[in-house]
Design a protein around this motif. Sequence first.
Motif, PDB file in Angstrom:
ATOM      1  N   SER A 119      28.164  30.004  14.932  1.00 48.04           N
ATOM      2  CA  SER A 119      27.827  31.123  15.811  1.00 48.04           C
ATOM      3  C   SER A 119      26.529  30.794  16.546  1.00 48.04           C
ATOM      4  N   GLU A 120      26.165  31.627  17.498  1.00 46.17           N
ATOM      5  CA  GLU A 120      24.893  31.433  18.194  1.00 46.17           C
ATOM      6  C   GLU A 120      23.728  31.571  17.212  1.00 46.17           C
ATOM      7  N   CYS A 121      23.877  32.484  16.253  1.00 44.08           N
ATOM      8  CA  CYS A 121      22.823  32.646  15.236  1.00 44.08           C
ATOM      9  C   CYS A 121      22.701  31.357  14.403  1.00 44.08           C
ATOM     10  N   ASP A 122      23.863  30.788  14.057  1.00 46.87           N
ATOM     11  CA  ASP A 122      23.833  29.508  13.317  1.00 46.87           C
ATOM     12  C   ASP A 122      23.061  28.460  14.113  1.00 46.87           C
ATOM     13  N   ARG A 123      23.354  28.420  15.402  1.00 46.70           N
ATOM     14  CA  ARG A 123      22.730  27.415  16.258  1.00 46.70           C
ATOM     15  C   ARG A 123      21.219  27.646  16.376  1.00 46.70           C
ATOM     16  N   ARG A 124      20.875  28.911  16.547  1.00 50.03           N
ATOM     17  CA  ARG A 124      19.465  29.250  16.761  1.00 50.03           C
ATOM     18  C   ARG A 124      18.615  28.862  15.553  1.00 50.03           C
ATOM     19  N   LEU A 125      19.180  29.053  14.367  1.00 46.40           N
ATOM     20  CA  LEU A 125      18.385  28.831  13.157  1.00 46.40           C
ATOM     21  C   LEU A 125      18.589  27.445  12.543  1.00 46.40           C
ATOM     22  N   ALA A 126      19.429  26.646  13.189  1.00 45.10           N
ATOM     23  CA  ALA A 126      19.772  25.350  12.579  1.00 45.10           C
ATOM     24  C   ALA A 126      18.631  24.342  12.703  1.00 45.10           C
ATOM     25  N   TRP A 127      18.596  23.446  11.742  1.00 42.99           N
ATOM     26  CA  TRP A 127      17.614  22.366  11.738  1.00 42.99           C
ATOM     27  C   TRP A 127      18.308  21.068  12.094  1.00 42.99           C
ATOM     28  N   TRP A 148      29.285  20.235  11.115  1.00 39.30           N
ATOM     29  CA  TRP A 148      28.659  20.177  12.430  1.00 39.30           C
ATOM     30  C   TRP A 148      27.245  19.646  12.314  1.00 39.30           C
ATOM     31  N   ARG A 149      26.812  19.017  13.408  1.00 37.43           N
ATOM     32  CA  ARG A 149      25.391  18.639  13.496  1.00 37.43           C
ATOM     33  C   ARG A 149      24.889  18.918  14.897  1.00 37.43           C
ATOM     34  N   LEU A 150      23.613  19.201  14.980  1.00 35.52           N
ATOM     35  CA  LEU A 150      23.027  19.440  16.294  1.00 35.52           C
ATOM     36  C   LEU A 150      22.893  18.128  17.059  1.00 35.52           C
TER      37      LEU A 150
ATOM     38  N   ALA B  77      11.162  23.200  16.240  1.00 28.54           N
ATOM     39  CA  ALA B  77       9.973  23.178  15.384  1.00 28.54           C
ATOM     40  C   ALA B  77      10.063  22.126  14.279  1.00 28.54           C
ATOM     41  N   ASP B  78      11.226  22.004  13.663  1.00 20.50           N
ATOM     42  CA  ASP B  78      11.316  21.062  12.541  1.00 20.50           C
ATOM     43  C   ASP B  78      11.118  19.623  13.004  1.00 20.50           C
ATOM     44  N   GLU B  79      11.533  19.340  14.228  1.00 22.81           N
ATOM     45  CA  GLU B  79      11.326  17.984  14.757  1.00 22.81           C
ATOM     46  C   GLU B  79       9.856  17.774  15.125  1.00 22.81           C
TER      47      GLU B  79
END
Lengths: 169, 242
Positions: A119-127, A148-150, B77-79
Motif C-alpha cells: 500500500s502507499e502506507c507500506d511504501r511511505r514507511l518502508a526502509w 518486494w524491495r524499494l 532517512a535510513d539511507e
Amino acid sequence: MTLKLSADHIQAMNAHAERTYPDECCGLMLGNVQESDTGFAQMNQRAESSVRIVTTLYPVENSWDQQVATDLQDESPSKTRRYAIAPEAMLKAMRDARSRNLAIIGIYHSHPDCPAVPSECDRRLAWQHYSYSIISVQQGKTREFYSWRLDVDHQFQPEPLVILETISH
Amino acid sequence: MTDSAPLLKVENVYAGYVKDLDILQGVNFRIYPGELVAVIGPNGAGKSTLAKTIFGLLTPRMGSMVFAGKSIVGLKADEIVQQGMGYVPQISNVFRSLTVEENLEMGAFVLNQPIQPLKDEIFTRFPKLAERRNQRAGTLSGGERQMLAMGRALMLKPKLLLLDEPSAALSPLLVDSVFEQIREINRTGTAIALVEQNARRALEMADRGYVLEAGRDRFEGRGIDLLNDPKVGELYLGATKR
C-alpha cells in the motif's frame, strides 16, 4: 536482489496470517545477505545482485493502535489495515539476531482481503535495506505471497523468490 | 574552516508538505566539518522544514543537497543515517517504553558489531544517562530525554548531527545543561546544525548562523556578527540586548 527462503517459512507466515485474520499479522525475517551488504560501511552500495537468505522467522504482535496512528500521522486506527512492530519486539529481534550473527533482513505482514501488493502506507514507511514480504488472505485463507524491495526511486519492485525445501542454518 | 569542502551543501532548495505550497523557497545552507551552525528565524520561517528536508523526511521539489561529497536528494532517512548524518527531532525522539540503555541500543540498529563500547562512550559523555540506564525513557525529565535522544543519535558516530529545537519546552536550567552538552559534542569533532527558537543562545554558541525568513536564508554570518547585527537584532532577537 533475490530472497531465498524455505517452504516451511512460507507455511509458517501463511499460518500466522490466517491466525490473525481479519487483522494484519507481522513479523521479522532474520538471516544473512550474500555479498555482504549488511555491513554499515557497505550499506550504501546497493547490491542489486545480492541474495538474502532467510534463516529464522520472528513473528511479533501487531501493535498498531491509536497512539501509533497519531505518531505516524495516519488516520487508520485499525489493525485490519495497518501493522506496527513495537520497539520492544524490534529490540528483542535485534539482540537475537546479533547473538546468532544474523541480521534483520526483512519484514513480513499480511493484507486481509487485499492483494499482496504494498500500500502507499507500506511504501511511505518502508526502509531501503529490508525485504517486504506480503501475504494476501482472502476470507481467512491465504491466497498469494510476494516479496518486494524499494528501488532507488523509493518505489516497490517485486523481489524474486527462491523457495527451497530447507535452509541450512 | 571555510577553506575545506563543505560537509553539507544545500543550494536553492524548494520543499513543503503540500503540493504547490513550498515552505522552503530557494534556501541555501552550508556546514563545514566540525562546525556548529545555528539556524534561527521566526515561527514558520522553515527552520524545522529545512532539517526534515536535509534528513530525507521531505523530498525537495527543486535544488541540490550534497553531503560528504554525495547527493542526498531523494534518499530516505535510513539511507542518510548510513551516510553519516544523525537527526534528533523536536518531539517523539525516544522510545518511551524502552529503558535508557535499550534506547541507545536501538540507535545502533544498523551496526553489525559489538555495541557495548559505544554505549559506554555515551554513558561517559552523559553521566546522567548512566545513572538512569535502567529507567524507562518515558519517565525521564525533558532535559534527560533530550540528552538520550542526542545520545542515541551519537551511537552511529555521525559526521553531522541535526538538532531540531533541542531547548523547546525546557526550563532555563535544563536549557543550560542541554546547550552545554551540545557544545561538548561539537568539541569532539561532530559538526552540529542547530535549529533553534532560542536565537540568542544559539548564536552565542555557534561558529556561524543562518537567519531564515519565509523559507529563504536572509542573513548568514558568524554567530557573534549576527548577534551584533542591528537588522537581525531588531527582527529576531528582540530590541534589548542581554
